[in-house]
Scaffold this active site. Sequence first.
Site, short mmCIF file in Angstrom:
data_model
loop_
_atom_site.label_atom_id
_atom_site.label_comp_id
_atom_site.label_asym_id
_atom_site.label_seq_id
_atom_site.Cartn_x
_atom_site.Cartn_y
_atom_site.Cartn_z
N SER A 1 16.46 16.10 -10.62
CA SER A 1 16.09 17.54 -10.44
C SER A 1 17.16 18.35 -9.38
O SER A 1 16.94 19.57 -9.15
CB SER A 1 14.72 17.86 -9.59
OG SER A 1 13.77 17.77 -10.84
N SER B 1 14.01 20.36 -11.65
CA SER B 1 13.18 21.27 -11.02
C SER B 1 13.58 22.36 -10.05
O SER B 1 12.91 23.35 -9.61
CB SER B 1 12.05 20.61 -10.49
OG SER B 1 12.19 19.58 -9.54
N LYS C 1 13.91 24.33 -1.04
CA LYS C 1 13.01 24.30 -2.05
C LYS C 1 11.54 24.28 -1.63
O LYS C 1 11.13 23.73 -0.77
CB LYS C 1 13.26 22.99 -3.02
CG LYS C 1 12.50 22.88 -4.33
CD LYS C 1 12.77 21.50 -4.90
CE LYS C 1 12.22 21.20 -6.15
NZ LYS C 1 12.65 19.96 -6.73
N1 GLN Z 1 12.93 16.59 -15.00
C1 GLN Z 1 12.40 15.17 -14.42
C2 GLN Z 1 10.93 15.59 -14.78
O1 GLN Z 1 10.41 16.45 -15.32
C3 GLN Z 1 12.98 15.04 -13.11
C4 GLN Z 1 12.29 15.91 -12.14
C5 GLN Z 1 12.57 15.83 -10.72
O2 GLN Z 1 13.58 15.27 -10.66
N2 GLN Z 1 11.91 16.22 -9.89
O3 GLN Z 1 10.03 14.76 -14.11
#
Ligand code: GLN
Length: 486
Positions: A184, A160, A85
């Site tokens: 994410s 994400s 990532k």
């Molecule tokens: N979807 C969550 C957010 O927008 C989690 C993001 C993540 O785990 N990096 O913060």
Amino acid sequence: MPCPYKNMTAHWTIDGVREALAARKISARELTREFFGRIAARNAELNAFLALSPERAYAKADEIDAAIADGELLPPLAGVPVAIKDVLSTRGTTTTCGSKILEHYVPPYDATAVERLEAAGAVILGKTNCDEFAMGSSNENSAYGAVRNPAAVERVPGGSSGGSAAAIAAGLAVVSLGTDTGGSIRQPGAFCGVPAMMGSYGRVSRYGLIAFASSLDRIGPFANNVKDVAAVLEVIAGRDANDSTSTTVPVPRYSEEIGKSVKGLRIGIPREYFGDGMDAGVRGKIEAGIEIFRKLGCELVDIRMPHTDYAIATYYIIATAEASSNLARYDGVRFGLRAKGDSLLAMYKNTRGQGFGAEVKRRIVLGTYVLSAGYYDAYYLKGQKVRALIAKDFLDAYLKVDAIVTPTSPVPAFKLGERTADPLQMYLADIYTVTGSLAGVPGISVPCGKIGGELPVGLQVFGPAFGEGRVLQLAHAFEAAGGATV
Ligand code: GLN
């Protein structure tokens, strides 16, 4: 040049790579070339990769081939093509965090997790797309365009870590790393139909992970099966002097824990995770998934986790507060984008104004607000207290059960563009994952059937802190019992 290996499968496993290399059916270089070929063929459509590192990959592959030629004992991930990532630092390869503000940033060092993968023989193919600074649930917040879900290309892959999930689902890498702050890793794993895991907070060093919310951020693997998830976690876990929050708790041999019988284990089913707002298709698959655990001899226990309702609000206070502080470093002075300005202040404003996307700005504003004088007690401090209550829900539950099973997401992958206009709707997609993030416990998402034979559903297994072995054991038993096709 076509690959000489005839039994080419779309989805390689670590064992498959090991066997093919050992039997000299394919060389590590040929396998690497095969994966770069696949990426070249699919990435224009999927947008899963933002950067490739062929020099680094082939150098490692050649090293593995030389070791094979010399008859050396191979390291655990020898020749395994991996994707990383783009929030994880990679020496010599751009690390953008999906943001314009780091468009040309090339880190001078590797994240510890990346270094450990490579030391274990993995071949690093490149960097995967993600929501900007890992803020999002659909990958649509990337400054470099959305990623398409290989299981249904008009839909989002989740976020994400959307690129890391899509890369595995499309067979563009054998394993990948993502990061999970509020879901994410697990949610894109669910949306794309691949196993995906976050270990306990402190299990994997965060050194070299570009911070979003430091008390929540975790690094973890995506793979084609639970065994491979276990193998990768085993390699990247463990104390690192460069991250004071990484723990000295010994790393078990996860690969040996899986395969043990799960008979007699008590599984908590929290009522709060089965309320309104869950898609009927998801509900059907999760209920069928829970039946598998019953058939495996687990005892299903109805439990309560009374503070679940407050998790989203608490998460979006704590995560944004930490983000506002962490992202203060992007000021155009030390690294990344620098915009022009007549004064220092104008330069700061222009750099941050042009460099950050809308969601990142929204979170910086929110986070700065909840930390500001007069609001700190009402929001941030209150949020910390509620976080402790949510963690206590888990501790109380583990007095009665060995693990907790829930859906990973209330909905399957939605259509691209469907939720971008309504941030709150998007935040609600994290409802079942943020609890475990706030509590610091490990969690995995494993494939649990497909709605209409097309849209993957993920089943989430939570364990107690440092109970990764138990989580993997249950997920593996579920997978082996046909969980992916319920
Ligand atoms: N979807 C969550 C957010 O927008 C989690 C993001 C993540 O785990 N990096 O913060």
